[in-house]
Write a protein that holds these residues in place. Structure first.
Motif, mmCIF file in Angstrom:
data_model
loop_
_atom_site.group_PDB
_atom_site.id
_atom_site.type_symbol
_atom_site.label_atom_id
_atom_site.label_comp_id
_atom_site.label_asym_id
_atom_site.label_seq_id
_atom_site.Cartn_x
_atom_site.Cartn_y
_atom_site.Cartn_z
ATOM 1 N N PRO A 1 29.609 49.079 55.024
ATOM 2 C CA PRO A 1 29.495 49.318 53.617
ATOM 3 C C PRO A 1 27.942 50.039 53.332
ATOM 4 O O PRO A 1 27.006 49.485 53.967
ATOM 5 C CB PRO A 1 29.865 48.149 52.826
ATOM 6 N N ASP A 2 28.216 50.961 52.562
ATOM 7 C CA ASP A 2 26.884 51.442 51.811
ATOM 8 C C ASP A 2 26.227 50.234 51.086
ATOM 9 O O ASP A 2 26.966 49.174 50.563
ATOM 10 C CB ASP A 2 26.936 52.753 50.927
ATOM 11 N N HIS B 1 35.600 52.038 54.858
ATOM 12 C CA HIS B 1 34.646 51.185 55.150
ATOM 13 C C HIS B 1 33.419 51.022 54.435
ATOM 14 O O HIS B 1 32.487 50.002 54.453
ATOM 15 C CB HIS B 1 34.406 51.376 56.598
ATOM 16 N N ARG B 2 33.139 52.294 53.507
ATOM 17 C CA ARG B 2 31.740 52.068 52.925
ATOM 18 C C ARG B 2 31.972 51.390 51.511
ATOM 19 O O ARG B 2 30.828 51.295 51.024
ATOM 20 C CB ARG B 2 31.594 53.675 52.547
ATOM 21 N N SER C 1 23.476 54.437 65.740
ATOM 22 C CA SER C 1 23.363 53.916 64.411
ATOM 23 C C SER C 1 24.059 54.744 63.408
ATOM 24 O O SER C 1 24.192 56.266 63.502
ATOM 25 C CB SER C 1 21.902 53.948 64.030
ATOM 26 N N LYS C 2 24.561 54.383 62.118
ATOM 27 C CA LYS C 2 25.238 55.097 61.265
ATOM 28 C C LYS C 2 24.326 55.159 60.252
ATOM 29 O O LYS C 2 24.041 54.382 59.405
ATOM 30 C CB LYS C 2 26.484 54.203 60.919
ATOM 31 N N LYS C 3 23.814 56.598 59.934
ATOM 32 C CA LYS C 3 22.812 56.808 58.825
ATOM 33 C C LYS C 3 23.786 57.469 57.653
ATOM 34 O O LYS C 3 23.822 58.385 57.784
ATOM 35 C CB LYS C 3 21.698 57.809 59.343
ATOM 36 N N LYS C 4 23.860 56.422 56.856
ATOM 37 C CA LYS C 4 24.911 56.500 55.891
ATOM 38 C C LYS C 4 24.395 57.607 54.594
ATOM 39 O O LYS C 4 25.229 58.425 54.347
ATOM 40 C CB LYS C 4 25.335 55.212 54.960
ATOM 41 N N ALA C 5 23.445 57.791 54.656
ATOM 42 C CA ALA C 5 22.647 58.687 53.593
ATOM 43 C C ALA C 5 22.850 60.139 54.303
ATOM 44 O O ALA C 5 22.753 61.039 53.293
ATOM 45 C CB ALA C 5 21.116 58.407 53.281
#
Length: 523
Positions: free
Chosen positions: A471-472, A361-362, A349-353
């Motif tokens: 993306p965020d 890509h964000r 998983s990509k934890k953006k925070a």
């Protein structure tokens, strides 16, 4: 699965093998083989994004092949996954193959296909052998760059400067037919160019030409191709019932429209072929709305939907029931802690925070269409526009374009919009996005970016080589993510919108550009 294949005639076996397919290449060859023995077929899947509900389409056909007595090989094409623009990192290949194998087995068991009748193979088990490698070299001495690029046009990610790995992809898929010792390859109609490529080049290596069986492309929930990388377009195999309901509720299903209708197509290619013992497709309805209705054949359902006898909401409710029946055994299988651990390792998983990585890509960039324009009541230099971005309702976007475009010129115009900035009030009106433009200070000049041809409102735009990230939901203004990325976001000498030489494109490969402003920043 029922039925004794020994009692089936050649015609009955062929009918099972070919039903619901869009095209068959080599029909006579198949029938000739069936007169003497059962057919040997392989279906390959590149182990990239997570399998989703559309995988039930090929699974349903694999059930048909087995009912016809065919020997079926499922190929986990791990090497292909890496070669296709590195969609699967090398260090994750083995884990994703394991994940795919558990998913495919669970799906086949969910629809009653005995997996002991199937053969599972991993590409790297034989694709790294001396013999196979030598054949790759032999093939590369015969194939032109033009033919290799053309063959992979519908399958391999198309970019302006393709990697050599993507050009190898079609040749490897052709050689798989020989090394798996099959009579036919099965795939989607998007594979047709690779199939005809194989028919042309395998005989030049002294290998026989195989037959090819092609499924139609089943639309996703947005009306376009169902994609592993587009969450809104697909229902994941492990989605819970609430997620299934929510995604179906948003799905494109226009009254009376039987084309590009993913919900209706799912009934044709999955639900009806799996109905057995005279069972019907049942749509649950309240008694006040006439009660439940049922259909024996897909043709009856399609006609009723086309005539608007069946409402989209009712169709979705019926499909929801069947999807949850198909997914429940898979959900149960993946309750196993070891499989949950495998899922997390294969698809971390990509934890953006928690990440400080600033990559494009964000950015949530989409095609929009301006449906309404008016002057800002409190600022003469600003427009207030309503922009269709594929959501249920248009967004309000405030822009400083008064000095550069008339309202008439903007209305009904397609634009490129950054959609995940935090909504901001501009002179009392909240703006929910930014219309992206090229800009030059001396002399002052601004041009709205031009979306790719044939794009539609809501189409996502991605930067080449950064397609796999998500993306965020909202860009954190304190982290200055947009401001940092913007420093390298400009047009090329050919007026193409790029971030560090990676072009901004649609999923089909169409390019975003400025009309005339080269080497200018995009704001």
């Amino acid at each position: 699965m029922t039925g004794n294949t020994k009692t089936l005639s050649v015609e009955e076996k062929y009918e099972l093998i070919s039903r619901n397919l869009q095209e068959v290449l080599g029909e006579d060859k198949i029938k000739s083989i069936l007169k003497h023995r059962d057919l040997k077929i392989y279906w390959g899947t590149a182990t990239t994004g997570k399998p989703h509900v559309a995988y039930f389409v090929p699974m349903s056909k694999i059930g048909d092949f087995l009912r016809a007595g065919a020997e079926v090989t499922v190929l986990f094409a791990d090497l292909h996954a890496y070669l296709d623009n590195m969609k699967a990192p090398w260090e994750l290949l083995a884990l994703r193959v394991q994940y795919y194998e558990h998913c495919i087995k669970a799906m086949l068991m969910s629809i009653g296909v005995p997996i002991e009748k199937l053969r599972f193979e991993k590409g790297t088990n034989y694709q790294l052998s001396k013999e196979y490698t030598l054949d790759v070299y032999k093939l590369s001495s015969l194939i032109t760059e033009h033919d290799a690029k053309k063959a992979g046009a519908e399958v391999v990610k198309q970019v302006e400067h393709p990697l050599v790995s993507g050009l190898l992809y079609p040749g490897l898929q052709a050689l798989d037919e020989e090394y798996l010792k099959v009579d036919a390859q099965f795939g989607g109609i998007d594979q047709r160019k690779i199939f005809t490529f194989a028919e042309k080049y395998l005989p030049q290596l002294g290998y026989q030409k195989r037959a090819h069986l092609m499924n139609p492309m089943v639309p996703g929930l947005t009306g376009a191709k169902m994609s592993s990388s587009e969450d809104e377009s697909k229902i994941d195999l492990l989605d819970n019932p609430a997620s299934v309901k929510q995604k179906l509720k948003k799905a494109f299903c226009e009254p009376g429209n039987i084309k590009n209708n993913g919900v209706l197509s799912f009934t044709k290619h999955v639900i009806f072929p799996l109905l057995q013992d005279g069972r019907k497709f049942v749509i649950p309805r309240k008694e006040s709305n006439g009660g439940d209705i049922s259909y024996e054949t897909y043709e009856q359902l399609e006609e009723a939907f086309a005539n608007e006898t069946v409402h989209p909401g009712d169709l979705k409710a019926g499909v929801e029931v069947y999807i949850n029946k198909l997914l429940e055994p898979i959900r149960q299988t993946f309750q196993n802690p070891k499989l949950q651990e495998l899922s997390e390792k294969a698809y971390p998983s990509k934890k953006k925070a928690e990440t400080d990585e600033i990559l494009p890509h964000r950015l949530d960039i989409r095609v929009g269409k301006i449906t309404q324009v008016s002057k800002h009541p409190n600022a003469d230099s600003l427009y207030v526009s309503k922009v269709d971005l594929g959501d249920e309702t248009p967004r309000t976007v405030v822009s400083g374009l008064v000095s550069f475009y008339s309202a008439e010129h903007l209305e009904n115009r397609s634009v490129v919009v950054l959609c995940n900035l935090k909504p901001t009030k501009m002179r009392g009106i909240e703006s929910e996005g930014m219309i992206l433009c090229t800009s030059r200070d001396e002399p002052k000049q601004v041009e709205i970016l031009i979306p790719p041809e044939n794009s539609s409102p809501g189409d996502k735009l991605l930067f080449e080589n950064y397609e796999d990230g998500e993306p965020d939901s909202v860009l954190n203004p304190k982290k200055k993510i947009w401001e940092k990325l913007q420093l390298d976001f400009k047009t090329s000498p050919d007026c193409i919108a790029q971030w560090k030489n990676s072009s901004l494109v649609s999923k089909s490969g169409g390019i975003v550009r400025s009309e005339s402003m080269a080497n200018c920043f995009i704001k």
